[in-house]
Write a protein that holds these residues in place. Structure first.
Motif, mmCIF file in Angstrom:
data_model
loop_
_atom_site.group_PDB
_atom_site.id
_atom_site.type_symbol
_atom_site.label_atom_id
_atom_site.label_comp_id
_atom_site.label_asym_id
_atom_site.label_seq_id
_atom_site.Cartn_x
_atom_site.Cartn_y
_atom_site.Cartn_z
ATOM 1 N N ARG A 230 69.030 9.542 119.415
ATOM 2 C CA ARG A 230 68.489 8.204 119.667
ATOM 3 C C ARG A 230 67.194 7.981 118.887
ATOM 4 O O ARG A 230 66.993 6.930 118.284
ATOM 5 C CB ARG A 230 68.235 7.992 121.156
ATOM 6 C CG ARG A 230 67.671 6.600 121.426
ATOM 7 C CD ARG A 230 67.287 6.327 122.843
ATOM 8 N NE ARG A 230 66.680 5.009 122.904
ATOM 9 C CZ ARG A 230 67.339 3.871 123.106
ATOM 10 N NH1 ARG A 230 68.648 3.895 123.298
ATOM 11 N NH2 ARG A 230 66.707 2.722 123.110
ATOM 12 N N THR A 231 66.316 8.970 118.900
ATOM 13 C CA THR A 231 65.047 8.844 118.182
ATOM 14 C C THR A 231 65.275 8.597 116.693
ATOM 15 O O THR A 231 64.648 7.722 116.090
ATOM 16 C CB THR A 231 64.197 10.105 118.380
ATOM 17 O OG1 THR A 231 63.888 10.242 119.770
ATOM 18 C CG2 THR A 231 62.901 10.014 117.586
ATOM 19 N N ASP A 235 65.235 4.530 117.482
ATOM 20 C CA ASP A 235 63.828 4.238 117.753
ATOM 21 C C ASP A 235 62.961 4.174 116.496
ATOM 22 O O ASP A 235 62.214 3.200 116.294
ATOM 23 C CB ASP A 235 63.258 5.283 118.719
ATOM 24 C CG ASP A 235 63.939 5.227 120.086
ATOM 25 O OD1 ASP A 235 64.476 4.161 120.430
ATOM 26 O OD2 ASP A 235 63.936 6.250 120.798
ATOM 27 N N ARG A 236 63.041 5.187 115.643
ATOM 28 C CA ARG A 236 62.212 5.181 114.437
ATOM 29 C C ARG A 236 62.591 4.045 113.511
ATOM 30 O O ARG A 236 61.711 3.395 112.916
ATOM 31 C CB ARG A 236 62.354 6.518 113.705
ATOM 32 C CG ARG A 236 61.705 7.693 114.398
ATOM 33 C CD ARG A 236 61.989 8.970 113.647
ATOM 34 N NE ARG A 236 61.491 10.148 114.367
ATOM 35 C CZ ARG A 236 61.916 11.374 114.140
ATOM 36 N NH1 ARG A 236 62.827 11.603 113.192
ATOM 37 N NH2 ARG A 236 61.432 12.388 114.827
ATOM 38 N N ASN A 238 64.110 1.159 114.301
ATOM 39 C CA ASN A 238 63.718 -0.124 114.886
ATOM 40 C C ASN A 238 62.242 -0.414 114.653
ATOM 41 O O ASN A 238 61.847 -1.542 114.324
ATOM 42 C CB ASN A 238 64.007 -0.131 116.389
ATOM 43 C CG ASN A 238 65.486 -0.230 116.714
ATOM 44 O OD1 ASN A 238 66.315 -0.374 115.813
ATOM 45 N ND2 ASN A 238 65.821 -0.148 117.983
ATOM 46 N N GLY A 268 63.008 -1.172 123.330
ATOM 47 C CA GLY A 268 62.721 -0.652 122.002
ATOM 48 C C GLY A 268 63.487 -1.319 120.887
ATOM 49 O O GLY A 268 63.433 -0.866 119.746
ATOM 50 N N ARG A 273 60.256 -5.241 119.789
ATOM 51 C CA ARG A 273 59.127 -4.728 119.002
ATOM 52 C C ARG A 273 58.420 -5.859 118.254
ATOM 53 O O ARG A 273 57.200 -5.835 118.087
ATOM 54 C CB ARG A 273 59.609 -3.644 118.036
ATOM 55 C CG ARG A 273 60.031 -2.358 118.740
ATOM 56 C CD ARG A 273 60.631 -1.364 117.778
ATOM 57 N NE ARG A 273 61.141 -0.184 118.454
ATOM 58 C CZ ARG A 273 60.432 0.893 118.779
ATOM 59 N NH1 ARG A 273 59.137 0.936 118.469
ATOM 60 N NH2 ARG A 273 60.988 1.917 119.389
#
Length: 285
Positions: A230-231, A235-236, A238, A268, A273
Motif C-alpha cells: 500500500r505504501t 500512499d507515496r 498519491n 490518503g 491530499r
C-alpha cells in the motif's frame, strides 16, 4: 473525425438503440478550479470488457474541453514494455520457498505457460501476469479501458499527453517491493482461483460512481497485500501526484487527469491530499 464529433457519435449510439445498447455508465468525476485553471480528476479501471459505454455525459464533455490529458504513464509499445521489464529483472532472482515454487509451476501450467516461465523473474511479475490471464479469458483487456481510449482520442485530436510517471519508474516501484511483500502478492494470486467475480464487482461499483463500495473493495485488496504494498503503490504516489497537480493549479488551462480509481478514493487519496494543500476539490459525477 474530431474528438468532439467522435464523442457526439458515441452519445448518438447510446440513444439510437435503447434496447440493444448497454446502459451508459457514470463513473466518478471530480474537479478543481480557480480563476483560469480547471483540472478534472477521473478514476479509471485498467481493464474492461469491450462495449462498456463509459465515455458519456460529463466525463465526455470534460475530456473534450481539456487542453492536456494526463495519464499515469505515456502510451507505450510492446517493445518498449519488454525493454523496460528487462531493466528491472534481476540477474539472479531470489529462489522461492519450495511449496510456493511448486504452486507457481502448477498454476503456470494450468494457464498455458511453460512450467519454467517465471524462473528468471521476481514474484511480483509472476503475480501480475497470472492474475491477468483469467481476466483476459473472461473478456477483460486494456483495449476498451479509459487510458487506452483516451490516449487514442488525444492522439487523433492533437491533444497533449503528459504522464505523471515513466514506465521505467512505475515498473521500478514493483521491482523494489521487499521479497516478502512480493511473495504475499504471488500467494494471494495463487489462492484466488477465480478473480473474475471480484473484478466484476469492482467494475460495477466504478460504473455507478459508487466510490464507497469501490474503496472497500480496493482497501480490502490492499490490506491483504500488506502495508509495504500500500505504501509503495498508493500512499507515496498519491502524495507525489497531489503536489504535482497543486503546481498545475498555478498554470492556466484545462487538464483531464485519468488515473486508477484507487488513487481517488478513501483516506490518503489524491483529492483528500489536494484538500490538505488548500485546493478545493468538488465531486461533479
Amino acid at each position: 473525425m474530431s474528438v468532439r464529433a467522435f464523442l457526439a457519435f458515441l452519445c448518438w449510439l447510446s440513444l439510437a438503440s435503447p434496447v440493444a445498447a448497454p446502459a451508459a455508465l457514470a463513473p466518478a468525476l471530480w474537479v478543481a478550479r480557480d480563476g483560469d485553471t480547471t483540472i478534472w480528476l477521473f478514476g479509471t479501471v485498467h481493464q474492461l470488457r469491450r462495449g462498456t459505454p463509459w465515455l458519456t455525459g460529463p466525463v465526455a464533455k470534460a475530456f473534450a474541453d481539456s487542453d492536456v490529458l494526463t495519464l499515469e504513464i505515456a502510451p507505450t509499445t510492446p517493445d518498449a514494455m519488454t525493454e523496460a521489464l528487462v531493466k528491472v529483472t534481476p540477474v539472479k532472482p531470489a529462489p522461492l520457498p519450495p511449496e510456493l515454487d511448486r504452486r507457481l509451476r502448477k498454476r503456470a501450467h494450468e494457464l498455458g505457460f511453460p512450467a519454467q516461465a517465471f524462473d528468471a523473474t521476481d514474484p511480483w511479475f509472476a503475480a501480475t501476469t497470472l492474475a491477468a490471464q483469467p481476466l483476459s479469458r473472461a473478456g477483460y483487456s486494456p483495449g476498451p479501458a479509459p487510458e487506452t481510449l483516451l490516449a487514442r482520442l488525444a492522439d487523433r485530436s492533437g491533444t497533449a499527453i503528459e504522464p505523471l510517471e515513466t514506465l521505467d519508474g512505475q515498473l521500478g516501484i514493483f521491482a523494489a517491493l521487499p521479497q516478502p511483500a512480493q511473495r504475499t502478492m504471488l500467494t494471494r494470486v495463487l489462492d484466488d482461483r477465480d478473480p473474475v467475480p471480484v473484478m466484476d464487482r469492482v467494475v460495477a461499483s466504478w460504473g455507478k460512481g459508487d466510490v464507497a463500495t469501490l474503496n472497500r473493495l480496493l482497501a480490502s485488496d490492499m490490506a491483504e497485500a500488506g502495508p509495504a504494498v500500500r505504501t509503495a503503490l498508493l500512499d507515496r504516489r498519491n502524495a507525489a501526484w497531489a503536489k504535482t497537480i497543486a503546481k498545475w493549479m498555478r498554470q492556466p488551462g484545462t487538464r483531464f487527469v485519468a488515473v486508477g480509481a484507487g488513487h481517488l478514493t478513501g483516506p490518503g487519496s489524491v483529492p483528500q491530499r489536494l484538500q490538505g494543500l488548500g485546493i478545493e476539490v468538488k465531486r461533479v459525477q
